[in-house]
Design a protein around this motif. Structure first.
Motif, PDB file in Angstrom:
ATOM      1  N   PRO A   1      10.915   4.511   1.832  1.00  0.00           N
ATOM      2  CA  PRO A   1      11.264   4.073   3.189  1.00  0.00           C
ATOM      3  C   PRO A   1      12.663   4.544   3.599  1.00  0.00           C
ATOM      4  O   PRO A   1      13.520   4.830   2.762  1.00  0.00           O
ATOM      5  N   SER A   2      12.900   4.584   4.886  1.00  0.00           N
ATOM      6  CA  SER A   2      14.212   4.954   5.415  1.00  0.00           C
ATOM      7  C   SER A   2      15.281   4.000   4.893  1.00  0.00           C
ATOM      8  O   SER A   2      15.098   2.780   4.876  1.00  0.00           O
ATOM      9  N   GLY A   3      16.397   4.567   4.438  1.00  0.00           N
ATOM     10  CA  GLY A   3      17.488   3.761   3.918  1.00  0.00           C
ATOM     11  C   GLY A   3      17.401   3.488   2.431  1.00  0.00           C
ATOM     12  O   GLY A   3      18.347   2.934   1.854  1.00  0.00           O
ATOM     13  N   TYR A   4      16.298   3.853   1.808  1.00  0.00           N
ATOM     14  CA  TYR A   4      16.108   3.623   0.376  1.00  0.00           C
ATOM     15  C   TYR A   4      16.408   4.891  -0.416  1.00  0.00           C
ATOM     16  O   TYR A   4      16.178   6.009   0.054  1.00  0.00           O
ATOM     17  N   LEU A   5      16.904   4.707  -1.629  1.00  0.00           N
ATOM     18  CA  LEU A   5      17.090   5.799  -2.583  1.00  0.00           C
ATOM     19  C   LEU A   5      16.397   5.405  -3.872  1.00  0.00           C
ATOM     20  O   LEU A   5      16.619   4.305  -4.388  1.00  0.00           O
TER      21      LEU A   5
ATOM     22  N   LYS B   1       0.812  -1.219   0.000  1.00  0.00           N
ATOM     23  CA  LYS B   1       0.000   0.000   0.000  1.00  0.00           C
ATOM     24  C   LYS B   1       0.845   1.268   0.000  1.00  0.00           C
ATOM     25  O   LYS B   1       0.427   2.302  -0.539  1.00  0.00           O
ATOM     26  N   GLN B   2       2.021   1.220   0.598  1.00  0.00           N
ATOM     27  CA  GLN B   2       2.846   2.421   0.700  1.00  0.00           C
ATOM     28  C   GLN B   2       3.774   2.615  -0.491  1.00  0.00           C
ATOM     29  O   GLN B   2       3.854   3.703  -1.053  1.00  0.00           O
TER      30      GLN B   2
ATOM     31  N   TYR C   1       7.624   9.997 -11.265  1.00  0.00           N
ATOM     32  CA  TYR C   1       7.109  10.589 -10.028  1.00  0.00           C
ATOM     33  C   TYR C   1       5.598  10.460 -10.092  1.00  0.00           C
ATOM     34  O   TYR C   1       4.942  11.114 -10.914  1.00  0.00           O
ATOM     35  N   THR C   2       5.046   9.604  -9.246  1.00  0.00           N
ATOM     36  CA  THR C   2       3.666   9.145  -9.403  1.00  0.00           C
ATOM     37  C   THR C   2       2.796   9.575  -8.234  1.00  0.00           C
ATOM     38  O   THR C   2       3.148   9.364  -7.063  1.00  0.00           O
ATOM     39  N   LEU C   3       1.652  10.142  -8.570  1.00  0.00           N
ATOM     40  CA  LEU C   3       0.661  10.578  -7.588  1.00  0.00           C
ATOM     41  C   LEU C   3      -0.564   9.672  -7.622  1.00  0.00           C
ATOM     42  O   LEU C   3      -0.772   8.917  -8.576  1.00  0.00           O
ATOM     43  N   ILE C   4      -1.393   9.803  -6.580  1.00  0.00           N
ATOM     44  CA  ILE C   4      -2.673   9.094  -6.527  1.00  0.00           C
ATOM     45  C   ILE C   4      -3.789  10.128  -6.476  1.00  0.00           C
ATOM     46  O   ILE C   4      -3.721  11.094  -5.714  1.00  0.00           O
ATOM     47  N   SER C   5      -4.813   9.901  -7.295  1.00  0.00           N
ATOM     48  CA  SER C   5      -6.003  10.759  -7.259  1.00  0.00           C
ATOM     49  C   SER C   5      -7.233   9.921  -7.569  1.00  0.00           C
ATOM     50  O   SER C   5      -7.241   9.142  -8.529  1.00  0.00           O
TER      51      SER C   5
END
Length: 370
Positions: free
Chosen positions: A280-284, A105-106, A290-294
């Protein structure tokens, strides 16, 4: 305004790229020229693996992985349903059965909890052999390979990283393309590291796999191209494309910084008002998109189009919704997160040569539309 401004990148690298191309033209080594081997070594060094084997495109890279791992009829290969068709296509082409997995989901990447449930179900049913996992680095962000490797080890499965969008991404400093038993990538022009045509590559630390890849990509050759010891493909990276990629790879680290600056600006302007990407932390992320949700995607995209801002949908149709996989019998309720994402996601312009003013203008238009 361009969704991906390849022309701006070329102008920035024009002198270096033109010189590389001119050298190939003067030497005349158009197939498997010295630039191909040079590129493979530099890619392996960048990713941090022992072997890089180039090929004709990203789909062939995945297909070659199926061949090296001896994926065949009766095998189950687990892969996300929210991905480009090639990820599952190569499984079916090998005669195996793709088993589709829902999205996290994230991050929108493959959901590890759903993956393990589906592995257990396949094993319990006993109709297919659980053989491998293909995880996708969606939109530039590596999947959760720490957990994926744990699951693969637990059930004795091979793990393949589909890094077609993820080249340049990292987890705790470890680069995309270095995870699993085999990783693949694409150099399609729109990818974070793209050439001016088709191209692909495979990464592995296995000497055995590397030798097989080098054989399979040239008609299953043995000691030379007229000694064919197995059935293979004709899947070589053109020398001209390798030459272009050498200069693009040299500039890639700087471009990655610029992509992340643009993404950070987008997120800072938009996150309080709409669903922005979660890293998430630690990820690059390498920010392939660049994707949005609508929940009102079509209207928002239409308003942006009126203002001259291009947008794209990655992906409007999940794998389980594709006509080619209809006979597998999935319903949207089986994969609810991915099915919802397919109706809501849309991507904004993203490339290294966006300036702060452009990002601000696009963000303001998005906020106005929503």
């Amino acid at each position: 305004m361009q969704f991906i401004d390849l022309a701006a990148q070329y102008q920035h690298l024009k002198q270096r790229i033109d010189q590389r191309i001119q050298t190939v033209l003067e030497q005349g080594n158009y197939i498997m020229g010295p630039e191909v081997e040079e590129l493979e070594q530099k890619l392996a060094d960048y990713v941090g693996v022992k072997h890089c084997i180039s090929c004709a495109n990203g789909t062939d890279a995945l297909q070659l992985a199926m061949m090296v791992l001896d994926i065949k009829p009766g095998d189950a290969v687990f892969c996300p349903t929210f991905t480009f068709f090639a990820t599952a296509e190569v499984v079916a082409y090998a005669g195996a059965t793709p088993v589709f997995v829902d999205s996290d989901k994230q991050t929108f990447n493959i959901c590890t909890a759903d993956l393990e449930r589906r592995i257990q179900r396949v094993i319990a049913e006993g109709k297919l052999r659980a053989k491998a996992i293909i995880a996708v680095d969606l939109f530039g962000q590596p999947a959760n390979y720490i957990e994926l490797q744990r699951i693969a080890d637990k059930y004795s499965l091979k793990l393949i990283e589909d890094a077609a969008q993820g080249f340049g991404g990292e987890i705790d400093g470890r680069r995309a393309g270095s995870f699993g038993d085999i990783a693949t990538t694409s150099f399609f022009p729109a990818k974070p590291l793209g050439c001016y045509g088709d191209g692909g590559a495979i990464f592995t630390n296995s000497d055995e796999y590397a030798a097989l890849f080098r054989s399979y990509r040239v008609h299953g050759k043995g000691k030379d191209k007229y000694d064919n010891v197995r059935i293979g493909l004709n899947s070589r990276l053109d020398t001209l494309q390798a030459a272009i990629l050498l200069e693009k790879l040299a500039a890639f680290p700087d471009e990655l910084v610029l992509r992340n600056k643009a993404a950070s600006q987008y997120t800072g302007l938009l996150s309080a008002h709409c669903g922005t990407p979660h890293v998430p932390s630690g990820y690059l992320s390498s920010w392939a998109q660049y994707t949005l949700i609508s929940s009102d995607r079509d209207r928002v995209m239409a308003e942006l189009k009126e203002k001259g801002i291009p947008t794209m949908i990655y992906y409007g149709t999940c794998m389980h919704q594709q006509t080619a996989f209809k006979e597998l019998g999935y319903a949207d309720s089986d994969l609810p997160v991915a099915s919802a994402l397919a109706k809501q996601v849309f991507s904004l312009p993203m490339h290294p040569f966006m300036n702060q003013t452009q990002v601000a203008e696009i963000s303001a238009a998005v906020l106005s539309a929503i």
